[in-house]
Design a protein around this motif. Sequence first.
Motif, short mmCIF file in Angstrom:
data_model
loop_
_atom_site.label_atom_id
_atom_site.label_comp_id
_atom_site.label_asym_id
_atom_site.label_seq_id
_atom_site.Cartn_x
_atom_site.Cartn_y
_atom_site.Cartn_z
N ARG A 1 -30.31 26.96 -57.37
CA ARG A 1 -29.52 26.01 -56.58
C ARG A 1 -30.03 24.58 -56.75
O ARG A 1 -29.71 23.71 -55.94
CB ARG A 1 -29.55 26.40 -55.11
CG ARG A 1 -28.55 27.47 -54.77
CD ARG A 1 -28.88 28.15 -53.47
NE ARG A 1 -28.00 29.29 -53.24
CZ ARG A 1 -28.10 30.46 -53.87
NH1 ARG A 1 -29.05 30.63 -54.75
NH2 ARG A 1 -27.27 31.44 -53.60
N LYS B 1 -29.36 21.76 -62.88
CA LYS B 1 -29.37 23.22 -62.90
C LYS B 1 -28.99 23.75 -64.27
O LYS B 1 -29.73 24.51 -64.88
CB LYS B 1 -28.40 23.76 -61.84
CG LYS B 1 -28.38 25.27 -61.75
CD LYS B 1 -27.23 25.77 -60.90
CE LYS B 1 -25.96 25.77 -61.72
NZ LYS B 1 -24.82 26.31 -60.95
N ASN C 1 -30.87 21.57 -50.28
CA ASN C 1 -29.43 21.67 -50.53
C ASN C 1 -28.81 20.32 -50.89
O ASN C 1 -27.99 19.79 -50.17
CB ASN C 1 -28.72 22.26 -49.31
CG ASN C 1 -29.26 23.64 -48.97
OD1 ASN C 1 -29.56 24.42 -49.87
ND2 ASN C 1 -29.43 23.92 -47.70
#
Lengths: 232, 359
Positions: free
Chosen positions: B71, B78, B281
């Motif tokens: 993530r 990524k 996140n």
Amino acid sequence: MEVDSETKFRFVQSVYVYEAPLRLWHWVNALCVVILTVTGYLIANPLHSTTGEASANYLMGYMRFAHFSAGYILAISFIGRIYWAFVGNHHSRQMFILPIFNKHWWEEVFFEMRWYLFLEKEPKKYIGHNPLAQLSMFFFVVLGSIFMIFTGFAMYSEGAGQGSWQDRLFGWVIPLFGQSQDVHTAHHLGMWVMVIFMMVHIYAAIREDIMSRQSLVSTMISGHRMFKDNRD
Amino acid sequence: MSDLDTFYATMRRQGITRRSFLKFCSLTATALGLSPDYIGKIAYAMETKPRTPVLWLHGLECTCCSESFIRSAHPLAKDVVLSMISLDYDDTLMAAAGHQAEASLEATIKKYYGNYILAVEGNPPLNEDGMFCITGGRPFVEKLKHAAAGAKAIIAWGSCASWGCVQAAKPNPTQATPIHKVILDKPVIKVPGCPPIAEVMTGVITYMLTFDRLPELDRQGRPKMFYSQRIHDKCYRRPHFDAGQYVESWDDENARKGYCLYKVGCKGPTTYNACSTVRWNDGVSFPIGSGHGCLGCSEDGFWDKGSFYDRVTDIHQFGIEANADTLGATAAGVAGVGIAVHAALSAIKRAQQTESNQE
């Protein structure tokens, strides 16, 4: 038998035991320990929250400033105290060196223990510390201070940052204990040990001043040890 | 896959444009705290250096590190990192399974002996000859030692590999042991956290691949660029800490105002990690940002340091709820009572003596 005051007066002796730098260190150290204990406790357990804008308050900041300043003064004066052990009179070294191989000294330690357990009728006279006091000075003041200075500066180095002189000198303490939280726990415990030492120390000094055959409290003010009688 | 391919060639083959590639390079330079002139150096390195193969082993773990890793906040990062590191073996992520997977592990070890990076997620349990964790038909500790023998460097992903984490919590029945205590002859880079932050993981691995050297480590083997400061040092609620403004209890008015969580047990002041700067996140938030204190998940033995809401460790020898302060205060109270009793006895004794002296 009652000795009348005038006869007694002629026999009263005094010895100059604690030189001025040592006495100064004692009181500076005492003040620092009190400040460190109070602010340390309040850093760990803060007062009720302040109100208003954050920028208008700096309570914890001042608390920590006082703690760090007192910590620095304590550490520097402790270094000064070690220096004085080299250049001062022989009483200035007593706190740092225990004559553990001296059988007579151990006998005196046990004698003092019996005196505190009310098993001895009359205390002995000592020019410097009595052996039991010397023992506790060594463990609480010397080792206790070193422990608190090392753990304290290790935590200070966390804020000062990696590569700071505090980090280079004391940063190794943190992995030694495990992690930062363990150092905090140890420092808290150390504080309580010092608190208990202070309580016992102040009590014993006052009690001895009253009940022993020599002066205690005033000796740390004037430097002179006064004896209440001229017997051995 | 060819061992002659450069990072850049691989990326282009995967359809990444030159523009995206340069963006990635500048992003990486920023993430690593490097000056802008490093962007060119990173780009040059990626264009010229062959990809370094990475073996990713899974021991006793929960795969949260992998979950975090995939993530990695910037989507580009990524994609690129996953293609970039030439992940030759990762039993969780790879397409191959069973004998094929194990064969590819052996092939990689043989082919790149001394040149690959070994990334380890989880740790080996040593009790009962390592029988508590069997992968590919044999104890994980054997696989780890075998793979470590030819590794250039080892990355210990997460708190499991770095410290032991939950499976090593007392009484640690399987004797789960962190990597640096099993592999003693290789540099082990600890990237603790449960899991570590995705960008921290990609940042560490990118640094190693582009500069072909280990990142600078602190005393405990963690990369300084992400673990040199505590959560507390960079916390956005720090002004409230200094001002003396705290959440007194959960859901009180101060909690709504976003005051410091120190009094409800935030471990930010004793935890080294990058959460308060990098966040989670895609930088959305981190525990403190969501109104909950830090648990200290990246610290050594965080399961064994008492409650998640205590800033000092419980000392169980003196009762379940005792910590340094309750213990100390009790001892001081006992000492106080002792002194009072002793003083009273002294006074009585003295009074008796004075009486007998006067007789």
